[in-house]
Motif scaffolding. Sequence first.
Motif, PDB file in Angstrom:
ATOM      1  N   PHE A 161      34.139   6.757-110.226  1.00  0.00           N
ATOM      2  CA  PHE A 161      33.011   7.645-109.971  1.00  0.00           C
ATOM      3  C   PHE A 161      32.904   8.707-111.053  1.00  0.00           C
ATOM      4  O   PHE A 161      33.891   9.065-111.717  1.00  0.00           O
ATOM      5  CB  PHE A 161      33.097   8.293-108.576  1.00  0.00           C
ATOM      6  N   VAL A 162      31.671   9.187-111.217  1.00  0.00           N
ATOM      7  CA  VAL A 162      31.338  10.229-112.181  1.00  0.00           C
ATOM      8  C   VAL A 162      30.547  11.291-111.428  1.00  0.00           C
ATOM      9  O   VAL A 162      29.630  10.973-110.663  1.00  0.00           O
ATOM     10  CB  VAL A 162      30.479   9.666-113.335  1.00  0.00           C
ATOM     11  N   THR A 163      30.883  12.559-111.629  1.00  0.00           N
ATOM     12  CA  THR A 163      30.160  13.636-110.965  1.00  0.00           C
ATOM     13  C   THR A 163      30.142  14.870-111.850  1.00  0.00           C
ATOM     14  O   THR A 163      31.002  15.035-112.719  1.00  0.00           O
ATOM     15  CB  THR A 163      30.816  13.977-109.606  1.00  0.00           C
ATOM     16  N   THR A 164      29.155  15.719-111.640  1.00  0.00           N
ATOM     17  CA  THR A 164      29.131  17.004-112.335  1.00  0.00           C
ATOM     18  C   THR A 164      29.660  18.125-111.444  1.00  0.00           C
ATOM     19  O   THR A 164      29.676  19.288-111.850  1.00  0.00           O
ATOM     20  CB  THR A 164      27.697  17.343-112.800  1.00  0.00           C
ATOM     21  N   THR A 165      30.086  17.785-110.234  1.00  0.00           N
ATOM     22  CA  THR A 165      30.754  18.753-109.363  1.00  0.00           C
ATOM     23  C   THR A 165      32.265  18.568-109.484  1.00  0.00           C
ATOM     24  O   THR A 165      32.751  17.763-110.282  1.00  0.00           O
ATOM     25  CB  THR A 165      30.334  18.559-107.895  1.00  0.00           C
ATOM     26  N   ARG A 166      33.019  19.290-108.663  1.00  0.00           N
ATOM     27  CA  ARG A 166      34.452  19.035-108.583  1.00  0.00           C
ATOM     28  C   ARG A 166      34.675  17.603-108.075  1.00  0.00           C
ATOM     29  O   ARG A 166      33.934  17.131-107.209  1.00  0.00           O
ATOM     30  CB  ARG A 166      35.138  20.028-107.640  1.00  0.00           C
ATOM     31  N   VAL A 167      35.711  16.951-108.551  1.00  0.00           N
ATOM     32  CA  VAL A 167      35.988  15.581-108.096  1.00  0.00           C
ATOM     33  C   VAL A 167      36.437  15.561-106.642  1.00  0.00           C
ATOM     34  O   VAL A 167      36.488  14.497-106.014  1.00  0.00           O
ATOM     35  CB  VAL A 167      37.047  14.892-108.986  1.00  0.00           C
ATOM     36  N   PHE A 231      41.132   3.616-108.784  1.00  0.00           N
ATOM     37  CA  PHE A 231      39.949   4.035-109.519  1.00  0.00           C
ATOM     38  C   PHE A 231      40.263   3.988-111.007  1.00  0.00           C
ATOM     39  O   PHE A 231      41.140   4.709-111.491  1.00  0.00           O
ATOM     40  CB  PHE A 231      39.541   5.458-109.139  1.00  0.00           C
ATOM     41  N   GLN A 232      39.545   3.154-111.721  1.00  0.00           N
ATOM     42  CA  GLN A 232      39.728   3.111-113.178  1.00  0.00           C
ATOM     43  C   GLN A 232      39.119   4.334-113.861  1.00  0.00           C
ATOM     44  O   GLN A 232      39.535   4.706-114.957  1.00  0.00           O
ATOM     45  CB  GLN A 232      39.092   1.839-113.754  1.00  0.00           C
ATOM     46  N   VAL A 233      38.124   4.947-113.203  1.00  0.00           N
ATOM     47  CA  VAL A 233      37.411   6.078-113.789  1.00  0.00           C
ATOM     48  C   VAL A 233      37.283   7.194-112.764  1.00  0.00           C
ATOM     49  O   VAL A 233      36.822   6.965-111.645  1.00  0.00           O
ATOM     50  CB  VAL A 233      36.001   5.663-114.259  1.00  0.00           C
ATOM     51  N   ILE A 234      37.696   8.408-113.154  1.00  0.00           N
ATOM     52  CA  ILE A 234      37.493   9.615-112.349  1.00  0.00           C
ATOM     53  C   ILE A 234      37.032  10.702-113.315  1.00  0.00           C
ATOM     54  O   ILE A 234      37.834  11.220-114.101  1.00  0.00           O
ATOM     55  CB  ILE A 234      38.784  10.055-111.634  1.00  0.00           C
ATOM     56  N   MET A 343      29.920   4.990-108.780  1.00  0.00           N
ATOM     57  CA  MET A 343      29.070   6.043-108.233  1.00  0.00           C
ATOM     58  C   MET A 343      28.860   7.113-109.295  1.00  0.00           C
ATOM     59  O   MET A 343      29.817   7.552-109.942  1.00  0.00           O
ATOM     60  CB  MET A 343      29.707   6.677-106.990  1.00  0.00           C
ATOM     61  N   VAL A 344      27.600   7.524-109.479  1.00  0.00           N
ATOM     62  CA  VAL A 344      27.265   8.583-110.433  1.00  0.00           C
ATOM     63  C   VAL A 344      26.493   9.657-109.680  1.00  0.00           C
ATOM     64  O   VAL A 344      25.440   9.380-109.106  1.00  0.00           O
ATOM     65  CB  VAL A 344      26.414   8.048-111.600  1.00  0.00           C
TER      66      VAL A 344
END
Length: 545
Positions: A161-167, A231-234, A343-344
């Motif tokens: 997942f990718v987010t602009t908030t806190r993970v 998760f490969q991406v955080i 998820m983005v």
Amino acid sequence: MQSLLLLLLLLLAFTGAALEDREHWMNVGRVHLKNILSKQQNKNLAKNIIIFVGDGMGVATVTAARIFKGQQQGMVGAEKGSLVWETFPDVGLVKTYNVDKQVPDSAGTGTAIFTGVKTNLGVVGVDARVAKGKCDATQVRKAELESIFKWAQASGRLTGFVTTTRVTHATPSSTYGHTPHREWECNAKVPPEAADCVKDLARQLVEDEPGRNLRVYNMLEQNVLKFLNYFQVIFGGGLSPMGVVNYTGPDEEVCKRTDGRNLAQEWLLNKERAGLRAKFVQNSGELASVTSENDAVMGLFATNHMDYDAEREKGSEGSPSLLNMTVTALRLLKKGPNGFVLMVEGGLIDQAHHLNYARLALMETVGMEATVEAVLAMTSRKDTLVIVTADHSHTMTINGYPARGNDILGMAHNNPKRQPFETLTYANGPAYHQHLNNGTGENLWLDAGQMSNRGDPRYMHFAPIWIKSETHGGEDIAVYATGPFSHLFNGVHEQNYIAHAASCAGHFGPNAHLCKSSSSSHQVKPLIGLVTLSFMINAFLVKFR
């Protein structure tokens, strides 16, 4: 056919056709009808699924962002273009209420989107048997929900997942977490009486499924042979709840660990001990060094939420954009032979609305659109389902009778005989005091049209009721889809339906069988059960010792 419609509108815009008469609108309607009639259902397997969540991106925000984008490009803005997801072939409406609330929050809505189960306001990854802040360990365990990311991992897909908030914030934590309170992001926020009930969300991300992994053991020697799922991406913000830095900034609502643990470092060591090529990055320069050779990457780019794109430091020492993070994530996930689920989240749309920053909210929406465009260019509609939706709306509305072409961020009219007011206003929020002339001792509203800071991204649009943080809105939001089985999203749906449709389209999870019979593509072979796989490995080791 959609391109023909856009071409027609652009030609009218640039040939100076002033009159949009009967013939114009008959042509527009005819082209759109032909486009609808030519649609064919794509029933391929959705090998890849990408879910975009514009946090707080209600229909009014989408409309205003469309106009804002057009006006930034020198057009009228209301109809001479579309946001890219508005050209998707399939669109539906989504009911966002929580089980216990007419107007929802991001924890309850995120849980619905990613687990297929609606729940109460303020809880993450548990069903409605758990009330916000009430932590009974037995009840929480019974109420725990699996997310589509765990379903996807069981089918052999890569995830992230990718987010602009806190993970650890509400929406991203809904992909992995289980807690009676969304604010229990770090150990300091978990009350003493709940310490033995649940881990904080940061620990859950690093220690538990699906954030960490499923492990296969050599039963004879009790050592880990291989990490199968994680998760490969955080990517996102949240250095503080993850324990990477000690927070020393201004008084801000952010979790600060008190147990001395650096969970990002623990995550990295955990992956390296398993023989994985893992990497932890903290700025744009370090993100640029990530390659497809990396097996897992965690990127934490801010102590709290990330900066608004318009305000972030754009050098190598600064934080990356949502587009930068998403493109890097795709490069890592596309190498998976069985596909991926990503998820983005454009999380700062919501943060801007809460502070009545209408301009920043629209800028963040347009920034998310650029990310969607990049994703579409990097993937194929033959095997990739792209879903764009929101978790909830906000109280911002487009009102008055502004002239067509009027600045969407401007005043709703220019009639000197009437009280001036803005086209975009909020039902409530902190802007109340900015627009109230308290200095006179009288309850008088200031003339917003005369305010010198109206062009400032942090200018607050009018709100007639004071509240520290503007509230969410309760109306339905939209869901847009393109790719395999995108037709499943037409209609009006409960929010939890999104997970069920994704499960069907991707042939994984509880609804895997429902779309298989009509699929015209090969199927992903699920991973062999852990127990069976363990016995097979043990047999192999015994034979060749």
